[in-house]
Design an enzyme around this catalytic site. Structure first.
Site, PDB file in Angstrom:
ATOM      1  N   GLU A   1      -3.666   1.193  -6.335  1.00  0.00           N
ATOM      2  CA  GLU A   1      -2.645   0.282  -6.840  1.00  0.00           C
ATOM      3  C   GLU A   1      -2.500   0.542  -8.334  1.00  0.00           C
ATOM      4  O   GLU A   1      -3.347   1.195  -8.951  1.00  0.00           O
ATOM      5  CB  GLU A   1      -2.994  -1.177  -6.583  1.00  0.00           C
ATOM      6  CG  GLU A   1      -2.807  -1.632  -5.143  1.00  0.00           C
ATOM      7  CD  GLU A   1      -1.349  -1.591  -4.667  1.00  0.00           C
ATOM      8  OE1 GLU A   1      -0.452  -1.293  -5.497  1.00  0.00           O
ATOM      9  OE2 GLU A   1      -1.124  -1.845  -3.478  1.00  0.00           O
TER      10      GLU A   1
ATOM     11  N   CYS B   1       0.870  -1.172   0.000  1.00  0.00           N
ATOM     12  CA  CYS B   1       0.000   0.000   0.000  1.00  0.00           C
ATOM     13  C   CYS B   1       0.904   1.217   0.000  1.00  0.00           C
ATOM     14  O   CYS B   1       1.635   1.457   0.960  1.00  0.00           O
ATOM     15  CB  CYS B   1      -0.910   0.008   1.221  1.00  0.00           C
ATOM     16  SG  CYS B   1      -2.002   1.454   1.294  1.00  0.00           S
TER      17      CYS B   1
END
Length: 229
Positions: A105, A2
């Site tokens: 992402e 992340c």
């Protein structure tokens, strides 16, 4: 992993959600492009109850002589966190939660271009990332944190092989150490169907980008939500 996320909840809503006392100084919200090495909201347990405070996203082990003395540790792998010297003690004694509305992402196009995706809970509820923290520095100590990651579940693996460890409300107390031992059992990939995702504007590739348009669907006529084509 992340490496970027968004938080749109007002501070008082976060405090109410986590039943936490907010600090006087907290990062500004909404923030649609939360980047490493900046301040994030974090919930930790304490003797007087849960506290919502600011922490630097980028864990600094106690042996770092400066903030740039080693790698920027923004994530900690669930599979190895208990053995890594940087994280082992924090994993035992200093766990926290980081609220988020969603995270980003990237995949790669055939020409090598980075294609960003915004990922959020399918039910629209806020996310609670599992994290660990460390107070660093003696003269002017700063709280620093890293988000715990696991292997991606099947649905998200089409985008990335890792994902943040996302905890349900009934597990918050266990992770924070309020409900005894057993936090290690929580370090599993999220349930299938937990998350939804859609393409977003490549503008978010810049860590200077800001604004609600960063999380809006991009090219929806070509790329349906929730799956890659």
């Amino acid at each position: 992993m992340c490496g970027r996320f968004a938080i749109t909840l007002p501070a008082d809503a976060m405090a109410q959600l986590f039943a936490a006392q907010p600090a006087n100084t907290l990062p500004s919200v909404p923030n649609y492009n939360v980047c490493p090495a900046t301040a994030v909201h974090a919930v930790q347990a304490g003797g007087t109850g849960r506290q919502l405070s600011a922490m630097r996203w980028g864990f600094l082990p106690h042996w770092y002589k400066s903030k740039t003395a080693g790698p920027l540790l923004i994530n900690a792998r669930a599979e190895t966190i208990a053995e890594k010297p940087a994280f082992a003690k924090a994993c035992r004694d200093r766990r926290c939660l980081i609220p988020a509305s969603g995270f980003y992402e990237w995949t790669k196009a055939e020409d090598g271009a980075r294609l960003p995706w915004y990922i959020r809970r399918s039910d629209g509820a806020p996310l609670a990332f599992a994290a660990v923290w460390q107070s660093w520095g003696s003269a002017d100590p700063v709280k620093t944190c890293a988000i715990v990651t696991t292997a991606a579940n099947q649905g998200l693996s089409a985008i990335h092989h890792r994902m943040p460890l996302i905890l349900e409300p009934e597990d918050w107390g266990k992770w924070l150490g309020e409900d005894g031992h057993g936090a290690a059992r929580l370090m599993q990939p999220g349930a299938e169907g937990l998350l939804d995702f859609h393409r977003v504007d490549p503008a978010v590739n810049s860590n200077r980008a800001e604004g609600p348009e960063l999380i809006e669907p991009f090219g929806e006529e070509d790329i349906p939500r929730g799956r890659l084509i």
